[in-house]
Structure formats: structure tokens, C-alpha cells
Motif scaffolding. Structure first.
Motif, PDB file in Angstrom:
ATOM      1  N   VAL A  37      50.883  44.460  70.860  1.00  0.00           N
ATOM      2  CA  VAL A  37      51.035  45.872  70.889  1.00  0.00           C
ATOM      3  C   VAL A  37      52.423  46.050  70.087  1.00  0.00           C
ATOM      4  O   VAL A  37      53.328  45.626  70.851  1.00  0.00           O
ATOM      5  CB  VAL A  37      50.907  46.754  71.944  1.00  0.00           C
ATOM      6  N   ALA A  72      51.459  54.492  75.610  1.00  0.00           N
ATOM      7  CA  ALA A  72      51.754  53.371  76.537  1.00  0.00           C
ATOM      8  C   ALA A  72      50.509  53.634  77.457  1.00  0.00           C
ATOM      9  O   ALA A  72      49.744  52.838  78.092  1.00  0.00           O
ATOM     10  CB  ALA A  72      52.908  53.100  77.066  1.00  0.00           C
ATOM     11  N   LYS A  75      47.136  53.209  76.515  1.00  0.00           N
ATOM     12  CA  LYS A  75      46.580  52.092  76.446  1.00  0.00           C
ATOM     13  C   LYS A  75      46.637  51.352  77.734  1.00  0.00           C
ATOM     14  O   LYS A  75      46.345  49.869  77.736  1.00  0.00           O
ATOM     15  CB  LYS A  75      47.486  51.259  75.349  1.00  0.00           C
ATOM     16  N   LEU A  77      49.179  50.108  79.375  1.00  0.00           N
ATOM     17  CA  LEU A  77      50.180  49.215  79.233  1.00  0.00           C
ATOM     18  C   LEU A  77      51.127  49.278  80.415  1.00  0.00           C
ATOM     19  O   LEU A  77      52.066  48.279  80.609  1.00  0.00           O
ATOM     20  CB  LEU A  77      51.332  49.334  78.042  1.00  0.00           C
ATOM     21  N   TYR A  82      56.107  47.075  79.547  1.00  0.00           N
ATOM     22  CA  TYR A  82      56.162  47.331  78.254  1.00  0.00           C
ATOM     23  C   TYR A  82      57.485  47.587  77.959  1.00  0.00           C
ATOM     24  O   TYR A  82      58.382  47.991  78.685  1.00  0.00           O
ATOM     25  CB  TYR A  82      55.385  48.256  77.667  1.00  0.00           C
ATOM     26  N   GLY A 105      54.211  45.654  73.768  1.00  0.00           N
ATOM     27  CA  GLY A 105      53.599  45.369  75.022  1.00  0.00           C
ATOM     28  C   GLY A 105      52.491  44.420  74.743  1.00  0.00           C
ATOM     29  O   GLY A 105      52.238  43.680  73.732  1.00  0.00           O
ATOM     30  N   GLY A 106      51.772  44.334  75.745  1.00  0.00           N
ATOM     31  CA  GLY A 106      50.411  43.408  75.784  1.00  0.00           C
ATOM     32  C   GLY A 106      50.716  42.039  75.854  1.00  0.00           C
ATOM     33  O   GLY A 106      49.565  40.993  75.463  1.00  0.00           O
TER      34      GLY A 106
END
Ligand code: 5GP
Ligand code: ZN
Length: 114
Positions: A37, A72, A75, A77, A82, A105-106
Motif C-alpha cells: 500500500v 488506513a 483498509k 492497516l 503503517y 503499509g501492507g
């Protein structure tokens, strides 16, 4: 600003993968993602960057951070964590002089640099 890349993305003149919109900001995928991300949040109103913020930009600056946090959250996160960052000035890696924050992030993010 006519010659500003992000103003042109906001105006729809240059294509981008827009993933977030509100009244004041948009978020779109970075063309060279550094994480699964990697979204850039930018105010619709042109401001050169963090270093030129003035008292008149107080609300816009807050809205920008809130936009990143809202996205965020949407999603999921937060659990993994993140990063939200801004490069300020060419010496720190700022290449586009329209205020933006990066949301990364991710993936597992190590300390400071990563
Ligand atoms: P900066 O280096 O100023 O902090 O961040 C600018 C970011 O904009 C970079 O991460 C770069 O990959 C991204 N970028 C540059 N040109 C484009 C573009 O045309 N479209 C998109 N979506 N991102 C771009
Ligand atoms: Zn601009």
C-alpha cells in the motif's frame, strides 16, 4: 498551478489510480510503490509543501492527515501498523512540490528508514 503534476492529476488531466476522495483531498497510488500500500494524499488546493505551510493552511494540513488515517482505517492497516511521512525539500527527497503525505503499509515496516 498549470505546471504542477499533482494539480494536473487532481484536474483529471493526468491519469492516476485514485483510491480516496473527500471535499478537500484526494489519495492516489504512487506510481513507484515502496510498499504493497503506497498512497499519496494531496490537498486539492495547491500548497508547495510542509515548509511553506502558514496559519491559513491549518485546516488543510489537518484534513490531509485525517484523510490518510481514514483511508488506513478503511483498509484495516492499523493492526499491522503503517507509516505516514512527508519529504520536505529536495535534500530530503521531495520531488513534487505540491504538499503530500505518503501512506505506506501492507508489509512489515522496520524502524526509521526502511
Ligand atoms: P516525493 O518524492 O516528492 O516525496 O514524492 C513524490 C512521489 O510521487 C514519488 O514517490 C513518486 O513515485 C510519485 N510520482 C511521481 N510522478 C508520479 C505520477 O505521474 N503519478 C503518480 N501516481 N505518482 C507519481
Ligand atoms: Zn499543485
Amino acid at each position: 498551478m498549470a505546471d504542477c503534476l499533482f494539480c494536473n492529476i487532481i484536474a483529471g488531466k493526468i491519469p492516476a489510480s485514485v483510491v480516496y476522495r473527500d471535499a478537500d483531498c484526494i489519495g492516489f497510488d504512487d506510481i513507484h510503490p515502496a510498499a504493497p500500500v503506497h498512497v499519496l494524499f494531496v490537498p486539492k488546493r495547491h500548497i508547495d509543501g510542509v515548509s511553506t505551510l502558514t496559519e491559513a493552511d491549518r485546516e488543510t494540513a489537518g484534513q490531509l492527515l485525517l484523510a490518510a488515517a481514514t483511508y488506513a482505517r478503511s483498509k484495516g492497516l492499523e493492526a499491522a501498523g503503517y507509516r505516514v511521512l512527508a519529504n520536505v525539500g529536495a535534500g530530503a527527497g521531495q520531488t513534487v512540490f505540491h504538499l503530500h503525505v505518503h501512506l505506506l503499509g501492507g508489509k512489515h515496516l522496520r524502524g526509521r528508514g526502511d
